[in-house]
Design a protein around this motif. Structure first.
Motif, PDB file in Angstrom:
ATOM      1  N   TYR A  51       0.888  -1.177   0.000  1.00 23.25           N
ATOM      2  CA  TYR A  51       0.000   0.000   0.000  1.00 23.25           C
ATOM      3  C   TYR A  51       0.920   1.221   0.000  1.00 23.25           C
ATOM      4  O   TYR A  51       1.819   1.325   0.836  1.00 23.25           O
ATOM      5  CB  TYR A  51      -0.862  -0.064   1.256  1.00 23.25           C
ATOM      6  CG  TYR A  51      -1.844   1.056   1.491  1.00 23.25           C
ATOM      7  CD1 TYR A  51      -2.464   1.711   0.453  1.00 23.25           C
ATOM      8  CD2 TYR A  51      -2.170   1.438   2.792  1.00 23.25           C
ATOM      9  CE1 TYR A  51      -3.382   2.728   0.697  1.00 23.25           C
ATOM     10  CE2 TYR A  51      -3.094   2.437   3.053  1.00 23.25           C
ATOM     11  CZ  TYR A  51      -3.689   3.082   2.007  1.00 23.25           C
ATOM     12  OH  TYR A  51      -4.604   4.081   2.258  1.00 23.25           O
ATOM     13  N   SER A  52       0.698   2.135  -0.946  1.00 29.67           N
ATOM     14  CA  SER A  52       1.616   3.261  -1.086  1.00 29.67           C
ATOM     15  C   SER A  52       0.887   4.519  -1.537  1.00 29.67           C
ATOM     16  O   SER A  52      -0.195   4.434  -2.121  1.00 29.67           O
ATOM     17  CB  SER A  52       2.698   2.899  -2.109  1.00 29.67           C
ATOM     18  OG  SER A  52       3.713   3.862  -2.093  1.00 29.67           O
ATOM     19  N   THR A  53       1.466   5.676  -1.258  1.00 32.61           N
ATOM     20  CA  THR A  53       0.880   6.929  -1.750  1.00 32.61           C
ATOM     21  C   THR A  53       1.979   7.899  -2.173  1.00 32.61           C
ATOM     22  O   THR A  53       3.096   7.841  -1.675  1.00 32.61           O
ATOM     23  CB  THR A  53       0.004   7.605  -0.681  1.00 32.61           C
ATOM     24  OG1 THR A  53      -0.745   8.673  -1.289  1.00 32.61           O
ATOM     25  CG2 THR A  53       0.834   8.214   0.449  1.00 32.61           C
ATOM     26  N   SER A 144      -2.839   6.836  -4.578  1.00 28.56           N
ATOM     27  CA  SER A 144      -2.399   5.780  -3.678  1.00 28.56           C
ATOM     28  C   SER A 144      -2.728   4.486  -4.395  1.00 28.56           C
ATOM     29  O   SER A 144      -3.464   4.496  -5.395  1.00 28.56           O
ATOM     30  CB  SER A 144      -3.076   5.873  -2.307  1.00 28.56           C
ATOM     31  OG  SER A 144      -4.388   5.354  -2.333  1.00 28.56           O
TER      32      SER A 144
END
Lengths: 333, 333
Positions: A51-53, A144
């Motif tokens: 999970y990334s933004t 994201s």
């Protein structure tokens, strides 16, 4: 339909709905997004998620090789990819200045969708805010993303002899931005390397048990990414200066501007650290993939007592390559 | 440490690392975030996920009852909550103007963490960009979030007789912003309702099989949210004007400013549509919960042939309540 973004496009009422339908649903449209709920809803099977933004504020918003939309999709997709994940779902949050050209917005959104199509990724949830003139410089995009980590990616600690790979020439994104920003009249074909790395991850899937680390050297460039890894793992990385791929145009432009390509952002390159003895095989596999023909071994891990990066120079000397310690080029991504 | 944000805090080098350590890790710190990787990595069990994003550009950034940080955490947590999900993980993307006060940033981040602590939510991934003065008005925050949908929440279509609940007074967030924005010298205690709704969802968990829809009426206010539901489901909603809770201060301020409280944003209220016959029981349960003492039934579904919202007025008439058709108050969230 209006030709420019108005404040009312951001107030949550019928004009917002119209903009969402006319632009965002038209390009991103997929069954999860089109439910139009407060949240996207989907089934996930058991497993490890990444999970990334990232927020994107690049200036200029259009540059050779891409635009802020392509960058916003690739940036988050690549963060998931270098975590060993197949990217699945993206969110997209737009902050737009009143008066922004809707045709430009459409080109930006269309570029995002191209990246999504290429990587089998869906934009499933989004948000749009419109601000009065002067409160935001054109358009900012936050993305994201969620990805599913490959089962066979369980990296071991990095050890002596492990090999460092870069998948292509460095500093090309930073150079393309600099040329546009400073209106340099440069001959040549240098363009941003901005692209998704997903095909490279898929291409080397069978080697993942022998991959110890992947990174995309964006802000701070290759030197900063390698220093972060070295420090975190307490290893000394020795790079062979001659083997680091840098296009002539990148060398030329960075010399004119007093920039250092080692610190300039890439937006479509991967640094990969492989188990000793696997580097050449992985390089050969990547060389056959899109965006991978210039992949090459650039160095190896030589010590486990200190977290530093060194460079064996062309003339045979050895110098330390530090992490970025001061601002290079703002608003690069 | 500097007292204001500098461009170098955003360049991805050692100053960015220092800011992340000194502010973001200090408040948000949790084992997933502290890995400091390109993506947060965590295990998920099989099931339905909710995934949502919002950008926050509220002006002023501090207001009675909250600030942009509290709002950014609550906004996304509430979008997950009204989707029937227990919020689990958040991302946080900051876009900050050069010269922004680091003490203010700390208050903002601390407020976000308070909401996370209260709702057992973790900020697991983030990003910070710094822009030159004038390119962004102070600070913008994007949050996205992932939640796990309760197994017993599988809403049936809305039908005639189903009941509409609101969990508290409407328009208080919009009013609090208007008072600060226009420097109104108003007596009284009106403050933003900005808060998380997670405790309300947990409190009514056993009733979820009888809940058909939940929404948080933010931009566009209660009238717009109800119109979206009515249109989507092709139902006529009839509200009893007398039963809609509106604080006297909200009435006063909106009259002065020519605003309509039905269209003013709430940031801590839930609209809930329950199966016929369950409304009173759910209201009584919510009344015992924090932020729920003023929860009340405000209307019901009276027809299934058209997607409209009507209001039975105090004097016995009936008038249509439309979705927001033009800008009310920009930069409300």
């Amino acid at each position: 339909m209006c030709k420019t973004i108005q404040l009312r496009h951001g107030d949550g009422g019928i004009h917002t709905s119209k903009l969402i339908n006319d632009i965002f649903y038209r390009y991103f449209g997929n069954p999860i997004l089109l439910k139009g709920r407060d949240s996207a809803i989907f089934e996930m099977s058991k497993g490890r998620l990444a999970y990334s933004t990232d927020s994107f504020v690049v200036k200029p918003i259009f540059f050779k090789g891409g635009n802020i939309g392509k960058l916003a999709a690739c940036g988050t997709i690549n963060d998931l990819t270098v975590s060993g994940a197949k990217p699945l779902y993206l969110s997209a949050g737009f902050i737009i200045e009143e008066g922004f050209d809707i045709g430009q917005l459409e080109r930006i959104v269309s570029s995002m969708q191209e990246v999504c199509s290429k990587t089998n990724t869906l934009v499933v949830t989004g948000d749009t805010k419109v601000l009065d003139r002067g409160s935001v410089d054109g358009i900012f995009i936050n993305t994201s993303g969620i990805g599913s980590i490959y089962d066979n990616y369980n990296p071991d600690p990095i050890g002596i002899g492990d090999e460092i790979i870069i998948t292509g020439g460095i500093g090309e994104h930073g150079t393309a931005i600099a040329i546009r920003r400073y209106d340099l009249n440069i001959q040549g074909n240098i363009k941003s390397d901005c692209d998704s790395l997903t095909n490279i991850l898929v291409g080397i899937k069978k080697f993942l048990p022998h991959v110890k680390m992947m990174r995309d050297p964006t802000r701070g460039g290759m030197a900063t990414s390698l220093n972060e890894i070295a420090e975190e793992q307490g290893i000394e990385i020795l790079l062979e200066e001659d083997s680091i791929p840098i296009a002539d145009e990148v060398k030329g432009v960075t010399e004119i501007l007093g920039l250092d390509p080692y610190y300039l952002a890439c937006e479509g390159r991967m640094i990969l650290i492989s188990e000793k003895g696997y580097g050449e095989k992985i390089v050969k596999t990547i060389n056959k993939l899109e965006n991978g023909k210039d992949a090459v071994l650039i160095g190896r891990v030589v010590d486990k007592s200190k977290g530093i990066v060194c460079l064996r120079t062309t003339i045979g000397g050895k110098r330390r390559l530090y992490a970025l310690s001061n601002s290079m080029l703002p608003r690069i991504c």
